[in-house]
Design a protein around this motif. Structure first.
Motif, PDB file in Angstrom:
ATOM      1  N   GLU A 331     -36.686  11.054  43.344  1.00 22.09           N
ATOM      2  CA  GLU A 331     -37.867  11.289  42.538  1.00 22.09           C
ATOM      3  C   GLU A 331     -39.144  11.267  43.392  1.00 22.09           C
ATOM      4  O   GLU A 331     -40.096  11.985  43.106  1.00 22.09           O
ATOM      5  CB  GLU A 331     -37.944  10.222  41.444  1.00 22.09           C
ATOM      6  CG  GLU A 331     -38.761  10.626  40.232  1.00 22.09           C
ATOM      7  CD  GLU A 331     -38.627   9.613  39.099  1.00 22.09           C
ATOM      8  OE1 GLU A 331     -37.497   9.129  38.831  1.00 22.09           O
ATOM      9  OE2 GLU A 331     -39.656   9.290  38.486  1.00 22.09           O
ATOM     10  N   PHE A 332     -39.141  10.419  44.426  1.00 27.33           N
ATOM     11  CA  PHE A 332     -40.392  10.248  45.192  1.00 27.33           C
ATOM     12  C   PHE A 332     -40.271  10.643  46.663  1.00 27.33           C
ATOM     13  O   PHE A 332     -41.257  10.587  47.401  1.00 27.33           O
ATOM     14  CB  PHE A 332     -40.866   8.791  45.084  1.00 27.33           C
ATOM     15  CG  PHE A 332     -41.108   8.353  43.658  1.00 27.33           C
ATOM     16  CD1 PHE A 332     -42.244   8.780  42.983  1.00 27.33           C
ATOM     17  CD2 PHE A 332     -40.198   7.556  43.002  1.00 27.33           C
ATOM     18  CE1 PHE A 332     -42.463   8.404  41.661  1.00 27.33           C
ATOM     19  CE2 PHE A 332     -40.415   7.170  41.674  1.00 27.33           C
ATOM     20  CZ  PHE A 332     -41.540   7.589  40.999  1.00 27.33           C
ATOM     21  N   GLY A 333     -39.073  10.996  47.097  1.00 27.17           N
ATOM     22  CA  GLY A 333     -38.890  11.391  48.503  1.00 27.17           C
ATOM     23  C   GLY A 333     -39.002  10.228  49.469  1.00 27.17           C
ATOM     24  O   GLY A 333     -39.227  10.418  50.660  1.00 27.17           O
ATOM     25  N   ALA A 367     -46.258   1.874  43.960  1.00 25.77           N
ATOM     26  CA  ALA A 367     -46.356   2.566  42.671  1.00 25.77           C
ATOM     27  C   ALA A 367     -45.003   3.176  42.285  1.00 25.77           C
ATOM     28  O   ALA A 367     -44.579   3.114  41.128  1.00 25.77           O
ATOM     29  CB  ALA A 367     -47.436   3.646  42.751  1.00 25.77           C
ATOM     30  N   SER A 368     -44.308   3.740  43.276  1.00 22.20           N
ATOM     31  CA  SER A 368     -43.008   4.369  43.006  1.00 22.20           C
ATOM     32  C   SER A 368     -41.966   3.322  42.641  1.00 22.20           C
ATOM     33  O   SER A 368     -41.158   3.523  41.726  1.00 22.20           O
ATOM     34  CB  SER A 368     -42.537   5.152  44.239  1.00 22.20           C
ATOM     35  OG  SER A 368     -43.530   6.048  44.664  1.00 22.20           O
ATOM     36  N   LEU A 369     -41.988   2.211  43.356  1.00 18.54           N
ATOM     37  CA  LEU A 369     -41.023   1.140  43.069  1.00 18.54           C
ATOM     38  C   LEU A 369     -41.233   0.605  41.653  1.00 18.54           C
ATOM     39  O   LEU A 369     -40.272   0.306  40.935  1.00 18.54           O
ATOM     40  CB  LEU A 369     -41.159   0.008  44.096  1.00 18.54           C
ATOM     41  CG  LEU A 369     -40.167  -1.151  43.909  1.00 18.54           C
ATOM     42  CD1 LEU A 369     -38.727  -0.704  44.164  1.00 18.54           C
ATOM     43  CD2 LEU A 369     -40.517  -2.335  44.825  1.00 18.54           C
ATOM     44  N   GLU A 370     -42.492   0.520  41.249  1.00 12.65           N
ATOM     45  CA  GLU A 370     -42.778   0.028  39.891  1.00 12.65           C
ATOM     46  C   GLU A 370     -42.074   0.902  38.856  1.00 12.65           C
ATOM     47  O   GLU A 370     -41.419   0.408  37.938  1.00 12.65           O
ATOM     48  CB  GLU A 370     -44.300   0.017  39.645  1.00 12.65           C
ATOM     49  CG  GLU A 370     -44.660  -0.439  38.227  1.00 12.65           C
ATOM     50  CD  GLU A 370     -46.164  -0.464  37.972  1.00 12.65           C
ATOM     51  OE1 GLU A 370     -46.913  -0.867  38.881  1.00 12.65           O
ATOM     52  OE2 GLU A 370     -46.581  -0.082  36.862  1.00 12.65           O
ATOM     53  N   LYS A 371     -42.164   2.206  39.030  1.00 15.79           N
ATOM     54  CA  LYS A 371     -41.507   3.136  38.096  1.00 15.79           C
ATOM     55  C   LYS A 371     -39.993   2.916  38.102  1.00 15.79           C
ATOM     56  O   LYS A 371     -39.351   2.865  37.052  1.00 15.79           O
ATOM     57  CB  LYS A 371     -41.860   4.575  38.494  1.00 15.79           C
ATOM     58  CG  LYS A 371     -41.022   5.656  37.868  1.00 15.79           C
ATOM     59  CD  LYS A 371     -41.422   5.930  36.424  1.00 15.79           C
ATOM     60  CE  LYS A 371     -40.953   7.293  35.892  1.00 15.79           C
ATOM     61  NZ  LYS A 371     -39.576   7.652  36.153  1.00 15.79           N
ATOM     62  N   CYS A 372     -39.416   2.752  39.283  1.00 16.32           N
ATOM     63  CA  CYS A 372     -37.960   2.562  39.377  1.00 16.32           C
ATOM     64  C   CYS A 372     -37.536   1.259  38.685  1.00 16.32           C
ATOM     65  O   CYS A 372     -36.530   1.231  37.977  1.00 16.32           O
ATOM     66  CB  CYS A 372     -37.503   2.538  40.833  1.00 16.32           C
ATOM     67  SG  CYS A 372     -37.830   4.067  41.719  1.00 16.32           S
TER      68      CYS A 372
END
Ligand SMILES: *Cc1c(COP(=O)(O)O)cnc(C)c1O
Length: 397
Positions: A331-333, A367-372
């Motif tokens: 999702e975030f590369g 920020a990406s980890l939060e979504k995961c």
């Protein structure tokens, strides 16, 4: 032969943010340098590149050691070079094992015919000077091998005091600085390290393929005093140094374009300045740590022993290791590392190496980890990670 097999498409890698244990993000200037025209390995132009690379490597290693060069091969080739050249069959070598790479060094030493004494510590811990001194006094080894930055665990092992202990008891010290070089201080001369190896793809931000090594006069004397040939033809420093030295005797064809890449990577390191670079690694480490903690994650290595370029954290309860890493990538590369050895499935390893050690990477990752984690059903206060990281940056601005 039939022609029915279709020709594969050209290489077209996806764009990634490399925040694992290496390779790290490559500086675009390094990639550009590697695409330059290949010349011969004895071309005067290439010999100039080699000389300049040696000079820059000495600056980065902070050494005057004459025998300083880039071995053709990855970091593990650097490890084999150091061990194979210092060890003759029957020599005693103490290897300090507190992670995967210490374990690898012990394996290499055994293959070189060393009588290997393994000093062990649980993964994630470091060795004390006292236990090293006791072991060196008891076993009287020719060489002690230790890892300065254990990338498998995220632990930082001080080596200066250990080097002093080794010399007091007539032993040489060999140090793995694959992950530390270019990211935190490595003082080859001031700490009196005898044989040190590194790799290009960690904090030097160059693709994998070369292994910078350096040998002290003491180590060179030990190599000169060998009664047997080095077990590896390819990595025999007696022959390789005749190519890197003034003889320029052909040994093997140097990987020309890899050396262009390292040359450019070292230029970038020196342009930034070592102290500034170390401070940048530290600042981004502290911001990442503040962010992770605010999200409820804990480091698996004790405070004060953590590497700035490799952040190992316990995987939070309720989060699926593989699913989260897959989502980060797809999702975030973003690539991060999973745990190795006994840490498999227990830790995540987040790299902030070389040019990858940036506020951009820290903030995008948090920020990406939060979504995961939210998608895993975990409760994470909205924006807590990014907020804490920004507060850390603002406090040190
Ligand atoms: C990466 C690494 C190595 C091995 O290097 P390769 O380039 O994978 O061969 C050895 N030691 C440490 C500490 C490392 O991080």
């Amino acid at each position: 032969m039939t022609n029915s097999t279709p020709i594969p498409g050209p290489v077209a890698p996806p764009r990634r943010i490399l925040m694992g244990p290496g390779p790290s993000d490559i500086h675009p200037r390094v990639l550009l340098a590697m695409a330059a025209q290949t010349v011969g390995h004895l071309d005067p132009y290439f010999l100039k590149i080699m000389d300049e690379t040696q000079t820059m490597l000495r600056q980065v290693f902070r050494t005057q050691n004459k025998l300083t060069l880039a071995v053709s091969g990855t970091g593990s080739a650097g490890m084999e070079t150091v061990v194979a050249n210092l060890i003759e069959p029957g020599d005693k070598m103490i290897v300090c094992v507190n992670g995967v790479f210490g374990g690898r060094m012990a394996d290499v030493a055994g293959r070189c015919g060393a009588e290997v004494i393994k000093l062990e510590r649980p993964f994630g811990e470091i060795f004390t000077s006292e236990e090293i001194e006791a072991a060196v006094k008891l076993h009287r080894p020719k060489v002690l091998g230790i890892v300065n930055a254990e990338t498998s665990t995220g632990a930082s092992q001080p080596v200066e005091d250990i080097a002093r202990i080794c010399h007091e008891h007539g032993a040489l010290i060999a140090v793995d600085c694959v992950t530390s070089l270019g990211g935190q201080p490595v003082e080859v001369d001031a700490w009196q390290l005898d044989a040190v190896y590194s790799g290009t793809q960690k904090c030097l931000s160059c693709p994998p393929g070369l292994a910078p090594v350096t040998f002290s006069d003491r180590a060179v004397a030990a190599i000169d005093a060998r009664k047997t040939k080095v077990q590896s033809w390819y990595l025999d420093m007696q022959m390789v140094k005749d190519y890197w030295g003034s003889n320029r005797a052909y040994h093997h064809t140097a990987p020309i374009n890899m050396n262009y890449g390292l040359h450019e990577a070292l230029r970038i390191v020196l342009e930034e300045g070592l102290e500034v670079r170390f401070a940048r690694h530290q600042r981004n480490h502290l911001a990442l740590k503040a962010g992770l903690k605010a999200m409820g994650l804990e480091y698996s290595v004790k405070e004060g022993q953590q590497l700035p370029m490799l952040n190992a954290v316990w995987i939070p309860n309720g989060a699926d290791d593989v699913a989260v890493r897959k989502q980060l990538l797809n999702e975030f590369g973003i690539e991060i590392g999973g745990g190795l050895g006994p840490m498999k499935g227990k830790t995540w390893r987040i790299g902030l190496m070389g040019s990858g050690s940036s506020a951009t990477n820290v903030l995008v990752f948090l920020a990406s980890l939060e979504k995961c984690l939210l998608d895993q059903g975990l409760k994470v206060p909205a924006g807590a990670g990014v907020g804490a990281a920004n507060a850390a940056y603002r406090a040190t601005a």
